[in-house]
Design a protein around this motif. Structure first.
Motif, PDB file in Angstrom:
ATOM      1  N   SER A 105      -7.322 -17.648 -47.368  1.00 26.23           N
ATOM      2  CA  SER A 105      -8.357 -17.253 -46.274  1.00 26.23           C
ATOM      3  C   SER A 105      -8.726 -18.888 -45.638  1.00 26.23           C
ATOM      4  CB  SER A 105      -9.658 -17.334 -46.184  1.00 26.23           C
ATOM      5  OG  SER A 105     -10.214 -16.860 -45.049  1.00 26.23           O
ATOM      6  N   ILE A 106      -7.665 -19.123 -44.198  1.00 22.38           N
ATOM      7  CA  ILE A 106      -7.228 -20.469 -43.357  1.00 22.38           C
ATOM      8  C   ILE A 106      -8.717 -21.186 -42.992  1.00 22.38           C
ATOM      9  CG2 ILE A 106      -5.638 -21.940 -42.951  1.00 22.38           C
ATOM     10  CD1 ILE A 106      -4.374 -20.167 -44.697  1.00 22.38           C
ATOM     11  N   ASP A 107      -8.658 -22.275 -43.612  1.00 19.09           N
ATOM     12  CA  ASP A 107     -10.054 -23.121 -43.405  1.00 19.09           C
ATOM     13  C   ASP A 107      -8.887 -24.173 -41.928  1.00 19.09           C
ATOM     14  OD1 ASP A 107     -12.534 -24.144 -42.369  1.00 19.09           O
ATOM     15  OD2 ASP A 107     -12.366 -25.471 -43.585  1.00 19.09           O
ATOM     16  N   TYR A 108      -8.745 -24.603 -40.663  1.00 21.23           N
ATOM     17  CA  TYR A 108      -8.596 -25.299 -39.908  1.00 21.23           C
ATOM     18  C   TYR A 108      -9.514 -25.652 -38.967  1.00 21.23           C
ATOM     19  CZ  TYR A 108      -9.228 -21.057 -36.828  1.00 21.23           C
ATOM     20  OH  TYR A 108      -9.781 -19.807 -35.959  1.00 21.23           O
ATOM     21  N   ARG A 109      -9.325 -27.189 -38.047  1.00 20.00           N
ATOM     22  CA  ARG A 109     -10.330 -27.466 -37.725  1.00 20.00           C
ATOM     23  C   ARG A 109     -10.594 -26.874 -36.107  1.00 20.00           C
ATOM     24  NH1 ARG A 109      -7.334 -33.206 -37.666  1.00 20.00           N
ATOM     25  NH2 ARG A 109      -5.799 -31.987 -37.659  1.00 20.00           N
ATOM     26  N   LEU A 110     -11.357 -27.341 -36.116  1.00 20.71           N
ATOM     27  CA  LEU A 110     -12.291 -26.583 -34.814  1.00 20.71           C
ATOM     28  C   LEU A 110     -12.144 -26.940 -33.835  1.00 20.71           C
ATOM     29  CD1 LEU A 110     -15.043 -24.456 -36.392  1.00 20.71           C
ATOM     30  CD2 LEU A 110     -12.994 -23.976 -36.152  1.00 20.71           C
ATOM     31  N   ALA A 111     -12.478 -26.372 -32.324  1.00 20.95           N
ATOM     32  CA  ALA A 111     -12.316 -26.929 -30.870  1.00 20.95           C
ATOM     33  C   ALA A 111     -13.917 -27.446 -30.920  1.00 20.95           C
ATOM     34  CB  ALA A 111     -12.248 -26.496 -30.198  1.00 20.95           C
ATOM     35  N   PRO A 112     -14.244 -27.595 -29.902  1.00 18.43           N
ATOM     36  CA  PRO A 112     -13.966 -28.999 -29.573  1.00 18.43           C
ATOM     37  C   PRO A 112     -13.300 -30.419 -29.994  1.00 18.43           C
ATOM     38  CG  PRO A 112     -16.172 -29.118 -28.677  1.00 18.43           C
ATOM     39  CD  PRO A 112     -16.063 -28.307 -29.710  1.00 18.43           C
ATOM     40  N   GLU A 113     -14.993 -30.169 -31.029  1.00 15.79           N
ATOM     41  CA  GLU A 113     -13.671 -31.716 -32.113  1.00 15.79           C
ATOM     42  C   GLU A 113     -12.445 -32.201 -32.017  1.00 15.79           C
ATOM     43  OE1 GLU A 113     -17.543 -30.714 -33.721  1.00 15.79           O
ATOM     44  OE2 GLU A 113     -15.847 -29.720 -32.383  1.00 15.79           O
ATOM     45  N   TYR A 114     -11.187 -31.126 -32.097  1.00 16.59           N
ATOM     46  CA  TYR A 114     -10.522 -30.768 -32.314  1.00 16.59           C
ATOM     47  C   TYR A 114      -9.372 -29.168 -31.346  1.00 16.59           C
ATOM     48  CZ  TYR A 114     -11.200 -33.661 -36.387  1.00 16.59           C
ATOM     49  OH  TYR A 114     -11.700 -33.782 -37.388  1.00 16.59           O
ATOM     50  N   PRO A 115      -9.007 -30.097 -30.185  1.00 13.22           N
ATOM     51  CA  PRO A 115      -8.986 -28.995 -29.162  1.00 13.22           C
ATOM     52  C   PRO A 115      -7.941 -28.496 -29.849  1.00 13.22           C
ATOM     53  CG  PRO A 115      -8.872 -30.917 -27.854  1.00 13.22           C
ATOM     54  CD  PRO A 115      -9.425 -31.567 -29.366  1.00 13.22           C
ATOM     55  N   VAL A 116      -7.196 -27.005 -28.644  1.00 11.40           N
ATOM     56  CA  VAL A 116      -6.047 -26.407 -28.823  1.00 11.40           C
ATOM     57  C   VAL A 116      -4.699 -27.711 -28.342  1.00 11.40           C
ATOM     58  CG1 VAL A 116      -4.413 -24.878 -28.426  1.00 11.40           C
ATOM     59  CG2 VAL A 116      -7.032 -24.426 -28.386  1.00 11.40           C
ATOM     60  N   PRO A 117      -3.631 -27.837 -29.814  1.00 18.89           N
ATOM     61  CA  PRO A 117      -3.551 -26.941 -30.592  1.00 18.89           C
ATOM     62  C   PRO A 117      -3.563 -27.404 -31.281  1.00 18.89           C
ATOM     63  CG  PRO A 117      -1.279 -28.471 -30.130  1.00 18.89           C
ATOM     64  CD  PRO A 117      -3.021 -29.085 -29.040  1.00 18.89           C
ATOM     65  N   THR A 118      -4.251 -27.637 -31.539  1.00 18.04           N
ATOM     66  CA  THR A 118      -4.676 -28.413 -33.352  1.00 18.04           C
ATOM     67  C   THR A 118      -4.567 -27.833 -34.007  1.00 18.04           C
ATOM     68  OG1 THR A 118      -6.147 -30.611 -32.980  1.00 18.04           O
ATOM     69  CG2 THR A 118      -6.475 -29.920 -35.183  1.00 18.04           C
ATOM     70  N   CYS A 119      -5.445 -25.893 -34.381  1.00 15.42           N
ATOM     71  CA  CYS A 119      -6.188 -24.814 -34.560  1.00 15.42           C
ATOM     72  C   CYS A 119      -4.863 -24.361 -35.281  1.00 15.42           C
ATOM     73  CB  CYS A 119      -6.478 -23.928 -34.826  1.00 15.42           C
ATOM     74  SG  CYS A 119      -6.197 -22.940 -32.952  1.00 15.42           S
ATOM     75  N   TYR A 120      -3.607 -24.097 -34.686  1.00 16.37           N
ATOM     76  CA  TYR A 120      -2.609 -23.661 -34.599  1.00 16.37           C
ATOM     77  C   TYR A 120      -1.365 -24.379 -35.851  1.00 16.37           C
ATOM     78  CZ  TYR A 120      -3.140 -21.249 -30.978  1.00 16.37           C
ATOM     79  OH  TYR A 120      -3.561 -20.130 -30.022  1.00 16.37           O
ATOM     80  N   GLU A 121      -1.291 -25.761 -35.323  1.00 20.75           N
ATOM     81  CA  GLU A 121      -1.056 -27.101 -36.272  1.00 20.75           C
ATOM     82  C   GLU A 121      -1.253 -27.202 -37.334  1.00 20.75           C
ATOM     83  OE1 GLU A 121       2.147 -28.200 -35.206  1.00 20.75           O
ATOM     84  OE2 GLU A 121       2.301 -27.032 -32.799  1.00 20.75           O
TER      85      GLU A 121
END
Length: 305
Positions: A112-128
């Motif tokens: 289960s992947i823990d990606y960074r969240l918006a708004p601190e890290y806006p799209v496309p950060t979660c995809y990368e």
């Protein structure tokens, strides 16, 4: 003190509140974290791994405890949590418990992947972040990388992606990217989209503009499946789309299904709908008959693909 700094500039239900001064308050997935456990009473062991120290991208690995030291290899499920790209994590109770149930019911190894969240890290950060994590998982397919649970117990000939809501959107993007880029030689068997988020029927919604301030609107391929030229080359051979009758995103899920069918993609797609239920009902009422039925549907898809 400037009271205007306490002005709320964004609120999404009871899940998150963002203030003018940049403060972010999250009310889901922050205070109910479940620690990893090697010998939990539910028969599933978990461990947390840091994938990218520089960014904090990490994951929780789940494995049936009975599999440890057994020499048995199980199908591998890679899960992307929902939460509107703004809240949630693999470690909070809702997602820890749900993925645990998937592991038990389907008898799989799960990441289960823990990606960074918006708004601190806006799209496309979660995809990368998710792509980096997916490639890290796939790097274990040759049996040479350090994480023993993946190296020793995951069957990389049976790899599935899954996610709910925004996580389903991310899972789709990962499968689309895997169709055109090399995923360390790993081929995906299946993709499970549960109550997927692909915007609304009334143009570009405010939530998407908030998490993706540089969006191109309806031309944004991550928001609008009809704008995604990768649909025909999705890197999986089967797909399960799960909808809910009273979900406000139901129509967009149907739109995704119809777009996929028209795209020329050569895989097999199945669509199922739960009656009288709303968006991600299974996370908040996991012991209901409908939630148990949905869980079995996902497990059946994985076990019979």
């Amino acid at each position: 003190m400037n009271s205007s700094l306490n002005e709320i500039v964004h609120q999404w239900g009871s899940y998150i509140r963002v203030y003018k001064d940049g403060r972010v308050e999250r009310f889901f997935g922050t205070d109910d974290k479940v620690p990893a456990s090697i010998n939990s009473t539910d028969g599933v062991s978990t461990k947390d791994v840091l994938i990218v120290p520089e960014t904090g991208v990490s994951a929780r690995i789940f494995i049936p405890t009975s599999t440890i030291n057994s020499g048995q290899k199980l199908p591998l499920l890679i899960y992307f949590h929902g939460g509107g790209f703004r809240v949630g994590s693999p470690f909070c109770a809702a997602y820890n418990n749900y993925v645990t149930s998937l592991v038990t019911t389907a008898n799989v190894v799960a990441v289960s992947i823990d990606y960074r969240l918006a708004p601190e890290y806006p799209v496309p950060t979660c995809y990368e972040d998710s792509w980096v994590a997916l490639k890290w998982v796939a790097s274990h397919s040759k049996g040479e990388c350090p994480e023993e649970w993946l190296r020793d117990y995951a069957n990389f000939c049976q790899v599935f992606l899954a996610g709910d809501s925004a996580g389903a959107n991310i899972a789709h993007d990962m499968a689309a990217r895997a169709g055109i880029e090399n995923l360390n030689g790993v081929k995906l068997m299946g993709l499970c989209l549960v109550h997927p988020y692909f915007g609304t029927r009334d143009g570009v919604d405010k939530s998407w503009i908030f998490v993706s301030p540089t969006t191109s609107g309806l031309d944004d391929f991550r928001y609008n499946p009809a704008a995604d030229s990768r649909m025909a080359s999705l890197g999986c051979t089967g797909m399960l789309i799960c909808l809910a009758e009273k979900d406000g995103l139901r129509e967009r899920g149907l739109f995704y299904y119809e777009t996929l069918r028209r795209s020329g993609w050569g895989g097999e797609v199945e669509i199922v709908e739960t009656g009288e239920e709303g968006h991600v009902f299974h996370l908040f009422n996991p012991n209901s008959d409908n939630a148990v039925s949905l869980l079995k549907t996902l497990a059946s898809f994985i076990n019979h693909s």
